[in-house]
Design a protein around this motif. Structure first.
Motif, PDB file in Angstrom:
ATOM      1  N   TRP A  21      64.912  21.514 136.701  1.00 28.03           N
ATOM      2  CA  TRP A  21      63.802  21.784 137.617  1.00 28.03           C
ATOM      3  C   TRP A  21      62.900  22.876 137.043  1.00 28.03           C
ATOM      4  CZ3 TRP A  21      65.203  17.665 139.578  1.00 28.03           C
ATOM      5  CH2 TRP A  21      66.417  17.431 140.207  1.00 28.03           C
ATOM      6  N   GLY A  22      63.517  23.878 136.405  1.00 25.13           N
ATOM      7  CA  GLY A  22      62.715  24.955 135.836  1.00 25.13           C
ATOM      8  C   GLY A  22      61.798  24.481 134.722  1.00 25.13           C
ATOM      9  N   LEU A  23      62.331  23.662 133.842  1.00 24.69           N
ATOM     10  CA  LEU A  23      61.505  23.139 132.755  1.00 24.69           C
ATOM     11  C   LEU A  23      60.377  22.254 133.284  1.00 24.69           C
ATOM     12  CD1 LEU A  23      64.144  22.253 130.014  1.00 24.69           C
ATOM     13  CD2 LEU A  23      62.278  23.884 129.812  1.00 24.69           C
ATOM     14  N   LEU A  24      60.671  21.469 134.304  1.00 21.20           N
ATOM     15  CA  LEU A  24      59.646  20.597 134.855  1.00 21.20           C
ATOM     16  C   LEU A  24      58.493  21.402 135.444  1.00 21.20           C
ATOM     17  CD1 LEU A  24      61.811  17.826 136.593  1.00 21.20           C
ATOM     18  CD2 LEU A  24      60.412  17.589 134.534  1.00 21.20           C
ATOM     19  N   THR A  25      58.809  22.440 136.215  1.00 13.22           N
ATOM     20  CA  THR A  25      57.736  23.241 136.803  1.00 13.22           C
ATOM     21  C   THR A  25      56.975  24.031 135.753  1.00 13.22           C
ATOM     22  OG1 THR A  25      59.249  25.089 137.233  1.00 13.22           O
ATOM     23  CG2 THR A  25      58.965  23.469 138.983  1.00 13.22           C
ATOM     24  N   GLN A  70      57.399  17.986 123.080  1.00  6.46           N
ATOM     25  CA  GLN A  70      57.671  19.021 122.085  1.00  6.46           C
ATOM     26  C   GLN A  70      58.205  20.291 122.738  1.00  6.46           C
ATOM     27  OE1 GLN A  70      57.605  18.542 118.776  1.00  6.46           O
ATOM     28  NE2 GLN A  70      58.543  20.574 118.661  1.00  6.46           N
ATOM     29  N   LYS A  71      57.687  20.618 123.925  1.00  7.42           N
ATOM     30  CA  LYS A  71      58.154  21.826 124.604  1.00  7.42           C
ATOM     31  C   LYS A  71      59.598  21.669 125.074  1.00  7.42           C
ATOM     32  CE  LYS A  71      53.707  23.671 126.062  1.00  7.42           C
ATOM     33  NZ  LYS A  71      52.864  24.103 127.183  1.00  7.42           N
ATOM     34  N   PHE A  72      59.937  20.478 125.545  1.00  9.37           N
ATOM     35  CA  PHE A  72      61.330  20.232 125.919  1.00  9.37           C
ATOM     36  C   PHE A  72      62.245  20.376 124.711  1.00  9.37           C
ATOM     37  CE2 PHE A  72      59.884  18.244 129.896  1.00  9.37           C
ATOM     38  CZ  PHE A  72      60.886  18.665 130.756  1.00  9.37           C
ATOM     39  N   VAL A  73      61.827  19.837 123.570  1.00  8.81           N
ATOM     40  CA  VAL A  73      62.636  19.921 122.352  1.00  8.81           C
ATOM     41  C   VAL A  73      62.778  21.362 121.897  1.00  8.81           C
ATOM     42  CG1 VAL A  73      62.724  19.296 119.912  1.00  8.81           C
ATOM     43  CG2 VAL A  73      62.065  17.579 121.618  1.00  8.81           C
ATOM     44  N   ASP A  74      61.665  22.112 121.900  1.00  8.41           N
ATOM     45  CA  ASP A  74      61.704  23.512 121.473  1.00  8.41           C
ATOM     46  C   ASP A  74      62.613  24.339 122.368  1.00  8.41           C
ATOM     47  OD1 ASP A  74      59.964  22.863 119.462  1.00  8.41           O
ATOM     48  OD2 ASP A  74      58.177  23.596 120.503  1.00  8.41           O
ATOM     49  N   ALA A  75      62.515  24.125 123.679  1.00  5.35           N
ATOM     50  CA  ALA A  75      63.355  24.878 124.613  1.00  5.35           C
ATOM     51  C   ALA A  75      64.827  24.560 124.403  1.00  5.35           C
ATOM     52  CB  ALA A  75      62.945  24.574 126.048  1.00  5.35           C
ATOM     53  N   GLU A  91      61.110  33.639 119.348  1.00  2.59           N
ATOM     54  CA  GLU A  91      60.146  33.065 120.263  1.00  2.59           C
ATOM     55  C   GLU A  91      60.663  31.728 120.769  1.00  2.59           C
ATOM     56  OE1 GLU A  91      56.390  32.716 118.421  1.00  2.59           O
ATOM     57  OE2 GLU A  91      56.066  34.858 118.232  1.00  2.59           O
ATOM     58  N   GLY A  92      60.446  31.489 122.048  1.00  2.00           N
ATOM     59  CA  GLY A  92      60.853  30.234 122.652  1.00  2.00           C
ATOM     60  C   GLY A  92      59.651  29.415 123.014  1.00  2.00           C
ATOM     61  N   ILE A  93      59.756  28.732 124.123  1.00  2.00           N
ATOM     62  CA  ILE A  93      58.652  27.891 124.548  1.00  2.00           C
ATOM     63  C   ILE A  93      57.543  28.752 125.094  1.00  2.00           C
ATOM     64  CG2 ILE A  93      60.064  25.872 125.049  1.00  2.00           C
ATOM     65  CD1 ILE A  93      60.102  26.727 127.960  1.00  2.00           C
ATOM     66  N   ASP A  94      56.336  28.387 124.828  1.00  2.00           N
ATOM     67  CA  ASP A  94      55.172  29.103 125.325  1.00  2.00           C
ATOM     68  C   ASP A  94      54.469  28.230 126.341  1.00  2.00           C
ATOM     69  OD1 ASP A  94      55.528  31.279 123.635  1.00  2.00           O
ATOM     70  OD2 ASP A  94      54.529  30.233 121.983  1.00  2.00           O
TER      71      ASP A  94
END
Length: 497
Positions: free
Chosen positions: A102-106, A245-250, A475-478
């Motif tokens: 849920w956090g990644l989706l928001t 890409q953000k899901f993969v990076d996270a 650094e993580g997801i931006d």
């Protein structure tokens, strides 16, 4: 000349004192109103309404109502055994295990140009539909009842993560008001829980557990309203190509962090600490209300007992904040885990009816038991929250914190299912409670076993950094707003900053 200046200063002081409003008894009512007005002016009234609706009404009051309502629904409507009810309680908590999702989706997947509003609307719709289904269906099969209750739990979990993201965003844009926002969240939740538990037993008695589920459509409807009214800027021309890409990076960043020894060792301890503390609350609840030799508490009494227990939880949070928060993790967890195991002996005394031999009536003893248990449980939970916050690397703090909370929730799920299995093996049923004392004894012994695993917890000061520098600076997801989902909300509520 000096005398004239002194007289002038005294006159000014007297004038200021005369102009100051005299504080009276009614100021305790005016101050909270002025405080809420200030927050509404600084951040927008819809945000304040959202916090009160989600934390206070949906989680606080609604959480209290659904806990008592579900226990009586499983016992009186579905007529399941205590061991089955224990397993079912674990199933309905599964949506809280996937909080990172849920956090990644928001964070990375806006809908219709908005990041938060659609998720409140979605959470509200899920809650209303699921509660109406359980409430209105005359003979709902246990499978569909579980699906509906789990869906309702998912609605609350989605709203929880989304409002945490809003709090985090406002804490970044209004840093001077961060502490005020945490106070608003904590007070809303505590007051809502107190009110919910106080009236839960009365509502169950008057309209039954299914009627209580019907009432829970009101908190879900308020969450839906938050999605319609929330003041949020519209994002135009969002590129959905970034999402994958953000899901993969996270995911890569979280896996890299979890492989670090300084991270997985405390995570393992936190999981085992919860998993080994077997949950047999359903067996105790059936004994409270059904056993011939038990207290035979009424629905109203059960609600009031839980409400007093939430006061104990609040006292535990205050005690940690003002007395214990600077103690080393390992020392504090040792004493809280030890007290947690010993406090379980109060249940043993109650089931063996030893309290009556000492002249303590059941109601008074259970109130003491619930208050002590909730207070120690809160003292055990608070340092784990702080420890979890120290394990989060820069850039993915919110998502990683949600992952750590999910690990804890998996531990709670394991404890619930393990407790259900124990009740089943010992043949604790709706009518047989002969071995309930043995279940309590086994649970208390297992509660002490995490003391042997404290070497997994760092000795460090809670105010110092735990992560190695090479991980803490990665650094993580931006996100476009550089937001954290939960870290700001939960850590500030723990540290009081």
């Amino acid at each position: 000349m000096m005398v004239e200046e002194e007289n002038l200063e005294e006159a000014c002081v007297d004038a200021v004192e005369e102009n100051e409003p005299k504080r009276g008894f009614f100021d305790c009512f005016y101050v909270p109103i002025h405080w809420l007005n200030m927050l509404s002016r600084e951040m927008h009234w819809s945000f304040v309404f959202g916090v009160i609706a989600v934390y206070g009404i949906s989680q606080g009051m609604g959480g209290a109502l659904i806990r008592v309502g579900t226990e009586y629904y499983m016992k009186d409507v579905q007529k399941v055994q205590p061991s089955e009810a224990q397993v079912y309680a674990g199933i309905t908590s599964i949506p809280w295990i996937v909080k990172p999702l849920w956090g990644l989706l928001t964070d990375v997947l806006p809908m219709f140009g908005y990041r938060r509003r659609p998720y409140f609307v979605l959470a509200g719709c899920i809650g209303v539909i699921s509660m109406l289904l359980v409430s209105l269906h005359e003979k709902l099969h246990i499978v569909f009842a579980l699906l509906s209750l789990t869906a309702g739990s998912a609605g609350v979990a989605i709203a929880d993560v989304t409002i945490d993201a809003c709090v985090a965003q406002n804490s970044i844009s209004h840093p001077s008001l961060a502490a005020d926002m945490q106070s608003l969240c904590a007070l809303s939740s505590s007051i809502g829980a107190l009110l919910g538990f106080s009236f839960s037993g009365i509502f169950v008695h008057l309209i039954g557990p299914k009627g209580v589920f019907g009432l829970l459509t009101i908190p879900a409807g308020l969450v839906f309203t938050v999605g319609l009214l929330l003041d949020e800027p519209h994002m135009a021309n969002f590129s959905y190509r970034q999402v994958n890409q953000k899901f993969v990076d996270a995911s890569k960043a979280m896996w890299t962090t979890l492989k670090c020894q300084d991270v997985w060792r405390p995570c393992l301890y936190m999981y085992l600490s919860f998993a080994l503390s077997l949950n047999i609350l359903e067996g105790m609840f059936y004994w409270y209300t059904d056993a011939k030799g038990g207290p035979s508490f009424s629905k109203e009494n059960v609600g009031f007992i839980f409400s007093i227990g939430s006061v104990g939880s609040l006292l535990g949070a205050i005690l940690y904040q003002y007395v214990l928060k600077n103690h080393p993790f390992r020392d504090l967890l040792f004493w809280t885990q030890l007290l947690y195991g010993l406090s379980g002996m109060l249940d043993m005394m109650l089931v063996l009816r030893l309290n009556l031999r000492f002249g303590l009536p059941d109601y008074l003893f259970v109130v003491i038991d619930e208050s002590v248990s909730q207070m120690i449980g809160r003292l055990k939970w608070m340092p784990m929250l702080v420890l979890s916050s120290k394990l989060c690397p820069s850039g993915i703090e919110g998502t990683f914190f949600a992952l750590l909370m999910s690990i804890d929730n998996v531990g709670l799920l394991s404890a619930s299912w393990g407790g259900g299995f124990l009740l089943h093996v010992l043949k604790v049923t709706r009518t047989r409670f002969d071995n309930l004392w043995l279940a309590i004894l086994i649970r208390n012994i297992l509660r002490l076993t995490p003391l042997c695993l404290l070497f997994l917890v760092p000795r460090g000061d809670p105010n110092s950094s735990i992560l190695p520098s090479e991980i803490s600076t990665k650094e993580g997801i931006d996100t476009p707003e550089n937001e954290n989902i939960e870290l700001v909300s939960l850590v500030n509520s723990v540290d009081g900053k």
